[in-house]
Design an enzyme around this catalytic site. Structure first.
Site, short mmCIF file in Angstrom:
data_model
loop_
_atom_site.label_atom_id
_atom_site.label_comp_id
_atom_site.label_asym_id
_atom_site.label_seq_id
_atom_site.Cartn_x
_atom_site.Cartn_y
_atom_site.Cartn_z
N HIS A 50 0.83 -1.20 0.00
CA HIS A 50 0.00 0.00 0.00
C HIS A 50 0.87 1.25 0.00
O HIS A 50 2.08 1.20 0.20
CB HIS A 50 -0.94 -0.01 1.20
CG HIS A 50 -2.01 -1.05 1.11
ND1 HIS A 50 -2.99 -1.20 2.07
CD2 HIS A 50 -2.27 -2.00 0.16
CE1 HIS A 50 -3.80 -2.19 1.71
NE2 HIS A 50 -3.37 -2.70 0.57
N GLU A 52 1.23 3.71 2.09
CA GLU A 52 1.95 4.02 3.33
C GLU A 52 3.25 3.24 3.43
O GLU A 52 4.25 3.75 3.95
CB GLU A 52 1.05 3.72 4.54
CG GLU A 52 -0.21 4.56 4.60
CD GLU A 52 -1.40 3.88 3.98
OE1 GLU A 52 -2.50 4.03 4.52
OE2 GLU A 52 -1.22 3.18 2.95
N THR A 161 -26.59 8.90 -33.15
CA THR A 161 -25.44 8.03 -32.84
C THR A 161 -25.00 7.15 -34.00
O THR A 161 -23.92 6.58 -33.97
CB THR A 161 -25.77 7.11 -31.65
OG1 THR A 161 -26.89 6.27 -32.00
CG2 THR A 161 -26.11 7.92 -30.41
N MET A 163 -26.03 6.15 -38.49
CA MET A 163 -26.94 6.31 -39.61
C MET A 163 -28.04 5.26 -39.54
O MET A 163 -27.97 4.31 -38.75
CB MET A 163 -26.16 6.20 -40.93
CG MET A 163 -25.02 7.21 -41.06
SD MET A 163 -25.52 8.93 -40.77
CE MET A 163 -26.55 9.22 -42.21
N ALA A 164 -29.06 5.38 -40.37
CA ALA A 164 -30.19 4.46 -40.32
C ALA A 164 -29.76 3.02 -40.56
O ALA A 164 -30.36 2.08 -40.03
CB ALA A 164 -31.24 4.88 -41.34
N GLU A 301 -20.90 0.75 -22.89
CA GLU A 301 -20.76 1.23 -24.27
C GLU A 301 -21.72 0.41 -25.11
O GLU A 301 -21.41 -0.72 -25.49
CB GLU A 301 -19.33 1.06 -24.76
CG GLU A 301 -18.32 1.97 -24.12
CD GLU A 301 -16.99 1.95 -24.87
OE1 GLU A 301 -16.98 2.31 -26.07
OE2 GLU A 301 -15.97 1.55 -24.27
N PRO A 304 -28.55 2.49 -28.59
CA PRO A 304 -29.67 3.22 -27.99
C PRO A 304 -30.61 2.36 -27.15
O PRO A 304 -31.13 2.81 -26.14
CB PRO A 304 -30.40 3.80 -29.21
CG PRO A 304 -29.38 3.84 -30.29
CD PRO A 304 -28.48 2.68 -30.05
N ARG A 305 -30.81 1.10 -27.56
CA ARG A 305 -31.77 0.27 -26.84
C ARG A 305 -31.26 -0.12 -25.45
O ARG A 305 -31.95 0.05 -24.45
CB ARG A 305 -32.10 -0.99 -27.65
CG ARG A 305 -33.18 -1.85 -27.00
CD ARG A 305 -33.70 -2.90 -27.95
NE ARG A 305 -32.65 -3.83 -28.36
CZ ARG A 305 -32.87 -4.92 -29.08
NH1 ARG A 305 -34.10 -5.21 -29.48
NH2 ARG A 305 -31.88 -5.72 -29.42
N ALA A 309 -32.33 1.35 -21.77
CA ALA A 309 -32.84 0.50 -20.70
C ALA A 309 -32.15 0.84 -19.38
O ALA A 309 -32.80 0.90 -18.32
CB ALA A 309 -32.61 -0.97 -21.04
#
Length: 368
Positions: A50, A52, A161, A163-164, A301, A304-305, A309
């Site tokens: 650690h 210390e 975010t 394209m179609a 990451e 959209p779905r 949620a």
């Protein structure tokens, strides 16, 4: 220099472990005697000494009668390393200044109590907010059992975010992509969905050459990859996609699969249905499980779905939104699938930070 200045130095040292200490917290330590820093240390990896311990080793006999500044209460229990509170007592320090108590309710206050019992002067709470922010994932897991969840998304200026047809590479520029690599490196786990790994051919790994860090930090950051978690409710992602070729992963499903098929490729299958018969993964149960696994920070990451949620279920602690100065048009995909009908239903956010990242902008926001 005063207490705040020395503690600021301890926090700067602690931050050197930003990419490597999980599941442990990031901790820095500074030892001062007669106005001179005689020892410094920081925790680099779980199982290693650690902060210390390193500072005391550097200070040697000069630690006797000194003041110790540490960004987190010294541990009082025997884990993979001996208790630091006992080491400070044995070194004969006169004063200990801690930024914050250990958030673990089972040990909180015991380290400081051991110091007080040894007649060491103790002060706690110097730059406590900064210390908490540095270890927000560890703190949340200790206090609630849940990891800190960040959702990262890249979007155009008109909130799109992809394209179609699903094309999304690349919305943002190289500097933003390097920043995402650093977000991945500081996370205990990277969580994504089936659509992302199939459409984008995403691996969700930390790539050393894209981190933009110095050689020493890069080596620490990439010595072990974060756990990669794939939410694939119906097990529709084939095992030959790049995601699975990039190393072991945890696959979370809502249907009975064949665990041996995943195990022989080095992956683990976790069945976690919602129980409603809809074939969806219980995301709340999953996040609780990730906390039980000892994961502090989870980076989502996803498309959209899945991201929507997480938002609907109130599982998001922080959004990292990269905004590119371009329009993708009305036919492109939205940032989140978040069906709302009235203005009163709008999800309010508190914007914590806005900063340029190359040609793009990064917005950090938290649910209000």
């Amino acid at each position: 220099m005063n207490d705040h200045a020395y503690m600021a130095r301890a926090l700067a040292l602690a931050e050197k472990g930003l990419y490597s200490t999980h599941p442990n917290p990031r901790v820095g330590c500074v030892i001062v005697r007669d106005g001179e820093i005689v020892g410094e240390g920081w925790h680099a990896r779980a199982g290693e000494p650690h902060a210390e311990v390193f500072a005391l080793q550097q200070a040697g006999e000069r630690a006797r009668g000194a003041t110790v500044y540490v960004s987190l209460e010294p541990c009082s229990h025997h884990g993979r390393t001996p208790p630091c509170a006992e080491a400070l007592v044995n070194a004969g320090v006169a004063r200990v200044v801690a930024a914050m108590r250990d958030p673990n309710p089972q040990v909180s206050g015991r380290g400081l109590g051991r110091l007080v019992d040894a007649d060491i002067d103790v002060l706690c709470g110097v730059m406590g907010d900064e210390a908490r922010a540095l270890n927000i994932g560890f703190v949340k897991r200790m206090e609630t059992g849940m990891p800190y969840v960040r959702v990262k998304m890249a979007m155009s200026l008109d909130g799109r975010t992809a394209m179609a047809n699903g094309e999304s590479q690349w919305i943002t520029g190289p500097a933003a992509r390097a920043a995402v690599q650093r977000l991945r490196a500081r996370s205990s786990a990277i969580l994504t969905g089936a659509d992302t790994v199939m459409t984008d051919r995403a691996r969700m790994t930390v790539r050393p050459d894209e981190l933009g860090l110095d050689a020493e930090t890069t080596e620490l950051a990439t010595r072990a990859q974060p756990l990669r978690v794939l939410v694939d409710g119906a097990l529709r992602v084939p095992l030959n996609v790049p995601f699975f070729q990039a190393g072991p992963a945890l696959v979370v499903c809502a249907t009975r699969g064949m665990p041996e098929d995943y195990a022989k490729h080095g992956h683990e299958l976790l069945e976690m249905p919602t129980g409603d018969g809809g074939g969806r993964v219980d995301l709340q149960g999953l996040i609780r499980s990730l906390g039980a696994f000892g994961l502090n920070d989870v980076l989502v990451e996803a498309g959209p779905r899945l991201a929507g949620a997480f938002a609907r279920l109130g599982l998001v602690d922080e959004y990292q939104l990269f905004v590119a100065p371009k329009f993708l048009g009305s036919g492109a995909r939205p940032l989140l699938e978040l069906p709302l009908e009235k203005m009163a239903e709008a999800r309010e956010l508190n914007i914590c930070d806005i900063r340029p990242v190359g040609t793009d902008w990064l917005i950090t926001a938290k649910p209000a």
